[in-house]
Design an enzyme around this catalytic site. Sequence first.
Site, short mmCIF file in Angstrom:
data_model
loop_
_atom_site.label_atom_id
_atom_site.label_comp_id
_atom_site.label_asym_id
_atom_site.label_seq_id
_atom_site.Cartn_x
_atom_site.Cartn_y
_atom_site.Cartn_z
N THR A 117 0.82 -1.22 0.00
CA THR A 117 0.00 0.00 0.00
C THR A 117 0.85 1.27 0.00
OG1 THR A 117 -1.50 1.30 1.39
CG2 THR A 117 -0.10 -0.25 2.53
N TYR A 141 -1.80 0.17 10.20
CA TYR A 141 -2.09 -0.53 8.94
C TYR A 141 -0.87 -0.46 8.02
CZ TYR A 141 -3.71 -1.12 4.18
OH TYR A 141 -3.81 -1.52 2.87
#
Length: 328
Positions: A117, A141
């Site tokens: 990501t 995250y």
Amino acid sequence: MTVLVTGGAGYIGSHMVWKLLDEGEDVVVVDRLSTGFEWAIPAEAELVVGDIADQDLVESTMKRRDVDAVIHFAGSIIVPESVADPLGYYLNNTVKSRALIESAVRAGVPHFIFSSTAAVYGSNDGAPVVEEAPTLPESPYGTSKLMTELMLRDAAAAHPFAYTALRYFNVCGADPKGRTGQSTRGATHLIKVACETATAKRPFMEIFGTDYPTPDGTCIRDYIHVWDLAEAHLLALRRLRAGGTSLIANCGYGTGYSVLQVIDAVRRVVGHDLDVRISGRRPGDPASIVANSERAQREFGWRPKLDDLDTIVTHALRWEEALKRRNS
Ligand code: UDP
């Protein structure tokens, strides 16, 4: 030879499964169906319901199906949730990925593609981000994904195994043929929320902040069509199979759109106005993030084909209508 897709019942994973089948690949999905949907997996793919950290299950599946590549999507993806439950995110995204990587090494699977990501990067000045930019994740995250990248790096140095980590920017849209799309309940992503508003699933939507240092005051993101993203994985897989070495590559278009531009596109495509309300900034939102994806283009010949906001919105809206019919 079979490709093992983890999280194949989820949003991006289900597109990947369709793409692989379209290309004539054999596919096995490992998914515990915690957030994904069994109906999202095409009948031509085998579904093994279970946890990616269940090493007996995963290794026996790899051997039984003669798996030569893992494409790993399974994981938790909500940034604010990761702030509230960091240890849950490190378990799901990092600890379980470690088990999966170990299973791949033990079963002699030579290729591994990982769903990473743009959240591994820190905030920047809005210039297109290159892969060498500092990795300074601002949420558990992002950290949980970065830790998996590091495990892959070290595992690839120690074992006969090569990986590609693709760092996604803002993934959106749906299969152009309407076979799958984003079905997750309670989604928070802008295009999904705008399409839910356009199809009267929610009465209104909010814009989180209009005082950012951008031309119209709203945040800028690089929205990438999920089908182009699945294509990037396919090309990365071919490159690894051809002997390509381990690689990290951004997946975005290099073009930024503001929140207002996205909402205008939804208004334009749907042909009516939406109830849009101005709200305060959402914590943790950087003003602008845009990818430099020259590496993906150079290393595996990725050429985006659906890089047009109206096309993305058209496909997302079509899926939202299909979901409405399915759930009614
Ligand atoms: N956003 C918004 N309203 C919404 C959802 C998102 O204004 O209902 C904004 C959000 O603040 C951010 C941009 O849209 O600036 C993209 O957010 P999203 O959650 O889609 O992706 P992120 O970039 O956070 O991963």
